[in-house]
Design an enzyme around this catalytic site. Structure first.
Site, PDB file in Angstrom:
ATOM      1  N   GLY A  73      -2.580  -4.109   8.884  1.00 13.87           N
ATOM      2  CA  GLY A  73      -1.751  -4.763   9.896  1.00 13.87           C
ATOM      3  C   GLY A  73      -1.097  -6.042   9.417  1.00 13.87           C
ATOM      4  N   GLY A 117      -3.396   3.809   7.904  1.00 11.48           N
ATOM      5  CA  GLY A 117      -2.366   2.790   7.905  1.00 11.48           C
ATOM      6  C   GLY A 117      -1.787   2.638   9.303  1.00 11.48           C
ATOM      7  N   GLY A 118      -0.986   1.619   9.498  1.00 13.36           N
ATOM      8  CA  GLY A 118      -0.246   1.449  10.745  1.00 13.36           C
ATOM      9  C   GLY A 118      -1.060   1.001  11.946  1.00 13.36           C
ATOM     10  N   HIS A 146      -1.063  -1.177  -4.240  1.00 10.17           N
ATOM     11  CA  HIS A 146      -2.374  -0.941  -3.623  1.00 10.17           C
ATOM     12  C   HIS A 146      -2.537   0.557  -3.378  1.00 10.17           C
ATOM     13  CE1 HIS A 146      -5.803  -2.252  -1.065  1.00 10.17           C
ATOM     14  NE2 HIS A 146      -5.450  -1.267  -0.255  1.00 10.17           N
ATOM     15  N   MET A 191      -9.555   7.548  -0.318  1.00 10.67           N
ATOM     16  CA  MET A 191     -10.429   7.882   0.821  1.00 10.67           C
ATOM     17  C   MET A 191     -11.016   9.261   0.592  1.00 10.67           C
ATOM     18  SD  MET A 191      -8.111   6.661   4.034  1.00 10.67           S
ATOM     19  CE  MET A 191      -7.034   5.236   3.960  1.00 10.67           C
ATOM     20  N   ASP A 236      -6.205  -6.847   4.260  1.00 11.55           N
ATOM     21  CA  ASP A 236      -5.644  -5.497   4.252  1.00 11.55           C
ATOM     22  C   ASP A 236      -5.751  -4.896   5.648  1.00 11.55           C
ATOM     23  OD1 ASP A 236      -4.885  -2.887   3.718  1.00 11.55           O
ATOM     24  OD2 ASP A 236      -6.648  -2.403   2.505  1.00 11.55           O
ATOM     25  N   MET A 278     -11.229  -6.771   5.389  1.00 14.32           N
ATOM     26  CA  MET A 278     -10.427  -5.788   6.124  1.00 14.32           C
ATOM     27  C   MET A 278     -10.006  -6.375   7.466  1.00 14.32           C
ATOM     28  SD  MET A 278     -10.009  -3.109   4.256  1.00 14.32           S
ATOM     29  CE  MET A 278      -9.161  -2.146   5.507  1.00 14.32           C
ATOM     30  N   MET A 309     -12.382   3.593  -0.570  1.00 15.44           N
ATOM     31  CA  MET A 309     -13.096   3.812   0.700  1.00 15.44           C
ATOM     32  C   MET A 309     -13.864   5.114   0.536  1.00 15.44           C
ATOM     33  SD  MET A 309      -9.965   2.575   3.097  1.00 15.44           S
ATOM     34  CE  MET A 309      -8.837   2.742   1.730  1.00 15.44           C
ATOM     35  N   ASP A 350      -4.999   3.415  -1.900  1.00 19.21           N
ATOM     36  CA  ASP A 350      -6.148   3.658  -1.015  1.00 19.21           C
ATOM     37  C   ASP A 350      -6.780   5.007  -1.323  1.00 19.21           C
ATOM     38  OD1 ASP A 350      -6.158   1.325   0.819  1.00 19.21           O
ATOM     39  OD2 ASP A 350      -4.127   2.026   1.292  1.00 19.21           O
ATOM     40  N   SER A 389       0.843  -1.205   0.000  1.00 22.51           N
ATOM     41  CA  SER A 389       0.000   0.000   0.000  1.00 22.51           C
ATOM     42  C   SER A 389       0.872   1.247   0.000  1.00 22.51           C
ATOM     43  CB  SER A 389      -0.908   0.013   1.230  1.00 22.51           C
ATOM     44  OG  SER A 389      -1.484   1.295   1.356  1.00 22.51           O
ATOM     45  N   HIS A 423      -8.370   0.580  -3.895  1.00 25.41           N
ATOM     46  CA  HIS A 423      -9.262   0.252  -2.780  1.00 25.41           C
ATOM     47  C   HIS A 423     -10.049   1.518  -2.483  1.00 25.41           C
ATOM     48  CE1 HIS A 423      -9.534  -0.774   1.825  1.00 25.41           C
ATOM     49  NE2 HIS A 423     -10.725  -0.775   1.228  1.00 25.41           N
TER      50      HIS A 423
HETATM   51  C1  DX5 Z   1      -6.417   1.146   5.611  1.00 25.10           C
HETATM   52  C2  DX5 Z   1      -5.939   0.867   4.217  1.00 25.10           C
HETATM   53  C3  DX5 Z   1      -4.763   0.003   4.123  1.00 25.10           C
HETATM   54  C4  DX5 Z   1      -3.520   0.547   4.789  1.00 25.10           C
HETATM   55  C5  DX5 Z   1      -2.777  -0.614   5.365  1.00 25.10           C
HETATM   56  O1  DX5 Z   1      -7.667   1.729   5.564  1.00 25.10           O
HETATM   57  O2  DX5 Z   1      -6.971   0.245   3.480  1.00 25.10           O
HETATM   58  O3  DX5 Z   1      -4.481  -0.365   2.781  1.00 25.10           O
HETATM   59  O4  DX5 Z   1      -2.662   1.229   3.919  1.00 25.10           O
HETATM   60  O5  DX5 Z   1      -1.705  -0.148   6.055  1.00 25.10           O
HETATM   61  P1  DX5 Z   1      -0.865  -1.087   7.055  1.00 25.10           P
HETATM   62  O6  DX5 Z   1      -0.354  -2.219   6.236  1.00 25.10           O
HETATM   63  O7  DX5 Z   1       0.189  -0.183   7.551  1.00 25.10           O
HETATM   64  O8  DX5 Z   1      -1.818  -1.540   8.122  1.00 25.10           O
HETATM   65 ZN    ZN Z   2      -6.427  -0.576   1.511  1.00 22.11          ZN
END
Ligand code: DX5
Ligand code: ZN
Length: 224
Positions: free
Chosen positions: A178, A145-146, A34, A38, A176, A138, A69, A36, A11, A67
């Site tokens: 963690g 992230g993180g 990937h 948003m 997706d 999910m 969102m 994201d 990502s 992805h």
């Molecule tokens: C969260 C995203 C993920 C995110 C994952 O809403 O959809 O794709 O980037 O990040 P990590 O791998 O750091 O959890």
């Molecule tokens: Zn994602």
């Protein structure tokens, strides 16, 4: 022999947004990038949209896995396929007519997928497997992230994998959130075959090495 279908989709949310072309080049060993999207409505965070995805498609060494969102994927999702994304995932919670969305995405030549938030069950949507190429389970609340991996989503991964097996289709199961060296094994064991990892990949000193390590760990735990 490693299962050939296991795929890593780093990502870029965890990458340097001021240098996206360079950041994509750093994951040239991966299967996908990937992205994201948003909108600050479906999730409380804002990232990037259609014009940026269109630009990324032009320079990426690997296919783009979007992805979404976002609210109202009925209106917006097909545009991402048209923009050149090779895979377009929309959230089922936001969709009014998921069958129509999936068909519109596929009509543009992209792979179609629906995503499930942690509190969304899979069972009501099993029939949709006939219309899609992938289901995203999910493993964190979407938006950032993180975050910490939610192991309690593994039964859902299993349920999707079982349904795919039962129906005999070729639908991929993506996880997706963690996903890292210490969590990818249980995802693979549960039946996931496409692994999104943001901080685990971009936080590594040696990005190619980390992608190879994740691939290897997944293969070692894959249910075959
Ligand atoms: C969260 C995203 C993920 C995110 C994952 O809403 O959809 O794709 O980037 O990040 P990590 O791998 O750091 O959890
Ligand atoms: Zn994602």
């Amino acid at each position: 022999m490693p299962a050939p279908h296991l795929q890593i989709s780093p990502s870029i949310l965890a990458s340097d947004f001021a240098n996206l072309e360079r950041e994509l080049d750093r994951i040239a060993d991966a299967d996908w990038a990937h992205v994201d999207v948003m909108d600050n409505h479906f999730v409380p965070n804002l990232t990037l949209g259609l014009p940026v995805v269109e630009a990324l498609v032009k320079v990426s060494p690997v296919p783009i896995d979007t992805h979404l969102m976002i609210a109202d994927p009925d209106r917006w999702a097909p545009g991402y396929a048209e923009a050149g994304a090779s895979s377009v995932t929309f959230h089922i919670e936001a969709a009014s007519n998921p069958v129509a969305i999936a068909r519109a995405i596929r009509a543009e030549g992209a792979r179609a997928a629906f995503a499930l938030k942690p509190d969304t069950p899979f069972e009501p949507y099993e029939e949709l497997l006939a219309e899609v190429d992938m289901v995203l389970v999910m493993t964190v609340e979407p938006g950032f992230g993180g975050q910490s991996f939610m192991a309690d989503q593994m039964p859902k991964v299993r349920a999707v994998r079982d349904a795919v097996r039962r129906r005999g289709g070729e639908v991929w199961v993506q996880v997706d959130g963690g996903v890292a060296a210490d969590t990818i094994g249980e995802c693979a064991e549960a039946g996931a075959d496409v692994f999104v990892a943001g901080s685990a990949v971009y936080g590594a000193e040696d990005i190619s090495g980390r992608i190879a390590e994740l691939r290897d760990l997944a293969a070692r735990h894959a249910c075959g």
